[in-house]
Design a protein around this motif. Sequence first.
Motif, PDB file in Angstrom:
ATOM      1  N   UNK A 231       0.829  -1.200   0.000  1.00 37.51           N
ATOM      2  CA  UNK A 231       0.000   0.000   0.000  1.00 37.51           C
ATOM      3  C   UNK A 231       0.867   1.255   0.000  1.00 37.51           C
ATOM      4  N   UNK A 232       1.949   1.249   0.760  1.00 38.57           N
ATOM      5  CA  UNK A 232       2.795   2.437   0.867  1.00 38.57           C
ATOM      6  C   UNK A 232       3.532   2.724  -0.434  1.00 38.57           C
ATOM      7  N   UNK A 547      17.555   9.422   4.630  1.00 41.36           N
ATOM      8  CA  UNK A 547      18.993   9.461   4.360  1.00 41.36           C
ATOM      9  C   UNK A 547      19.502  10.896   4.457  1.00 41.36           C
ATOM     10  N   UNK A 548      20.333  11.212   5.437  1.00 38.73           N
ATOM     11  CA  UNK A 548      20.856  12.582   5.549  1.00 38.73           C
ATOM     12  C   UNK A 548      21.878  12.867   4.474  1.00 38.73           C
ATOM     13  N   UNK A 576      17.627  -2.444  -1.312  1.00 38.88           N
ATOM     14  CA  UNK A 576      18.035  -1.276  -0.539  1.00 38.88           C
ATOM     15  C   UNK A 576      17.277  -0.038  -0.990  1.00 38.88           C
ATOM     16  N   UNK A 577      17.121   0.111  -2.296  1.00 36.67           N
ATOM     17  CA  UNK A 577      16.376   1.261  -2.817  1.00 36.67           C
ATOM     18  C   UNK A 577      14.932   1.244  -2.337  1.00 36.67           C
ATOM     19  N   UNK A 582      10.514   3.225   1.463  1.00 30.27           N
ATOM     20  CA  UNK A 582       9.588   3.014   2.567  1.00 30.27           C
ATOM     21  C   UNK A 582       9.956   3.888   3.759  1.00 30.27           C
ATOM     22  N   UNK A 583      11.244   4.107   3.975  1.00 32.65           N
ATOM     23  CA  UNK A 583      11.691   4.894   5.115  1.00 32.65           C
ATOM     24  C   UNK A 583      11.476   6.389   4.881  1.00 32.65           C
ATOM     25  N   UNK A 584      12.099   6.932   3.827  1.00 39.51           N
ATOM     26  CA  UNK A 584      12.101   8.384   3.617  1.00 39.51           C
ATOM     27  C   UNK A 584      10.826   8.884   2.960  1.00 39.51           C
ATOM     28  N   UNK A 585      10.431   8.250   1.886  1.00 40.86           N
ATOM     29  CA  UNK A 585       9.201   8.697   1.216  1.00 40.86           C
ATOM     30  C   UNK A 585       7.968   8.283   2.019  1.00 40.86           C
TER      31      UNK A 585
END
Length: 785
Positions: A231-232, A547-548, A576-577, A582-585
């Motif tokens: 869904x994400x 990701x900083x 990884x991409x 999922x993390x940042x977006x």
Amino acid sequence: MMGYKGTTAFLFYFVSFWLCDFGVCEVKKGWPGPWEKYIRAPENKRRIEPRKIWKTEGDVQVRTDDGKELVIIKEGAWVTWEFDENISGRACLIVEDTPGGLTEVNLAYSESYLFAGPIPDATTDRQARDLPLPLRIPKQKGKVCVGKEFVRGAFKYFTVHLPSSDHQENSPQTWLQSVWQTSQKTLFGTKPHKKKKQIAISSVWVNCTSFPSQGNNGRAAYTGYFSSSSHLLNQIWYAGAYTLQLGTIDPREGGALIDYNRIVDHNDSPTGSWYSNFTISGGTSVTTDGAKRDRMVWPGDMFIAIPSIAVSTSDYLSIRNALEIIFTNQYPDGRLPYAGPPMGVTANREFSDTYHLHTLLGVHSYVLWSGDLPFLDKIWPQYLFALHHSLSLVDDLSLVHVTSTADWLRPGMTGHNLEASALLHTVLSRSATLATWLGHTTPPIWPSTQKTLETGLARLYCPELGLFSDNIGARSCYPSKDQGYAPILPQDGNSWLLISRANLTPSGLPFRSPKSRFRSPTPLPNGPPTRGGISKLLRGRWVKHGAPCPEFPNTISPFASGFELLGHVYSGEVDTAVELMLLEWGWLVNGDGFNNGSTLAEGYRIDGDVQYPAYPSRARNSLAHGWASGPTWVLTQWVLGVEITKPGGEEVEVKVWRVRTRGGSGKGLVWEIRAEGGTKGTVMGYKVKGEERGVFLLREGEDGERVERLGLGVVRVVGEDEESWYKNVVVEYQGEEWVFDETWKEPEMEEREQGAVDWDVMERYFKTPVPEGWDISWLKEGRDM
């Protein structure tokens, strides 16, 4: 169908290819399905109504009168409406009554609820918030809209405010008015009775003016679709697509940076005001940087934005107009402007070494997806002139020597720079491809310069840290005698190094700067650089919200992270991409202060706050910025696996990461193709045996012909169902069966520390200086303005 590396994600992509005549490519909508619920664009952009009243303050009444809902706002009060999505366009009201002689109300707009209310969020850069927009209200009831020059680029919250008239006590009056008021006070000891002003509004709506070349139904504009069991990921893909739609505008509706516009149009608009009436390109539609502000052509967006537009709406006309305005204003020495008008058309000649190269990459992307070879042939001499300028910057240190500080607002863009050098290496590879498409040979200087750059890039490698430093000098691992050791290992530069496919270990190199007194340790602590090693180290820097980018302290940038996504997939690290998406977006979609995932923001603070550290004002952040749309492209090309390899889709390659037959993990896709002559077919399934590749035709075209030139075979399909066809279809081919795999689960996200804000560095790197006397303590305290 099956997803990447054993995922159960069903991934669907539709696109149609035709010849592009006069820069316009005909497109056709795909078929309906469950994926349509993720589309954020309006079905009727001419009339978009809010979903509810979000907040009121002061004397406000909401009542039903003759079946019509009336919102009555009295002096000093305000009402904020909330729309389903971030939108853009001209706001309109139906006014039923204006007791008390009301002649004007104030309007305010905001993309985020954090800044919703009677004071707008910010488009200009001279104060923390925009001035409210006055709207004249006629005496007779009926429709009233803002002027065409006051299209608001993006907003989710819309406020109507009736300021109190108390401030008018000391306003200029006629002598008779003054005497009358004084006499009333003397005779009766009271102020004269004055009826309070108010307004009764029965309807509010917005006429959206974005994506003018895509029709009134923004949902029907989609030629590309994506759907998966995540869904994400679905939300992220469509948020990127809709962000690009909102940022595509009528070229006559550019503007908002009134100080820049003043150089050309000599406006006298007051500080804090805004408008959208500056012509930024030719044609009828153009893609821009952001919807709310920076409504101009910015080449830096093009590498990410063009493929993301291509896989979603195929709006090639808007892309071509953006490229043409940059080449139209090419400087006499071959340099290309930092941005389109009002930049690049004055004696200022704004320039960026990196954005110059992004324009050239944009040409490759546009021609690859559109097939518009006549455009390429037309600008080819200018293209070569621009490329020659960048080649001339490669000096005896074998790196691009950057003299312009301008880039994506990040500091430190000077000297012998990693990002610019890796960018040029990439541009040279794609320039060779462009030359081939035009039937030209590749000049020997192009591949020889790439080898030279590889030698120089190796000098930026930091053996102790395993990544490459920003440049030779203060931001290097090999400082000069008068410099301290403070290496910057940039996200953008290291990502571009992966994208460039440069040789990371040219033979005989010392891995040290020729300007440094230090020598590389032997053996190298992290070994020689590898793509997998760089990808792993980039992943290891992630924090709770993404990701900083060390090159821009305190910042998480979806722009630089878009490059990182590509760096991972170019290194073969697709998992990884996807995890980074999922993390940042995921935070861009679900994070507090954004806009519930309808569009994607320009950037944010390392602690997850909505402020973009380039600006002191949190309210200035653009929550609809095209450069953040990287996942839309990456999900299509590297997770779904559809790659266009020749102009206009004449040749297509389908890739997978792991394939198994019935009962196991696999990769599948659905793709409708229109080839020359009108032949159509739907493709499902793909398998790999060693280096062998095969694509299978599910249904033949209407004329019964097979699309032989795309290498399609014939298969038999059983068990199809319209509602859940992707789960029930079984594709049989040469004794093997292809089925939907339901075993994939999203990766479990690691618990990561939240990034900590370095306030001293933050204030030092504000690209927009804090105005004198402006208290910014609210930033540190986390208070809203």
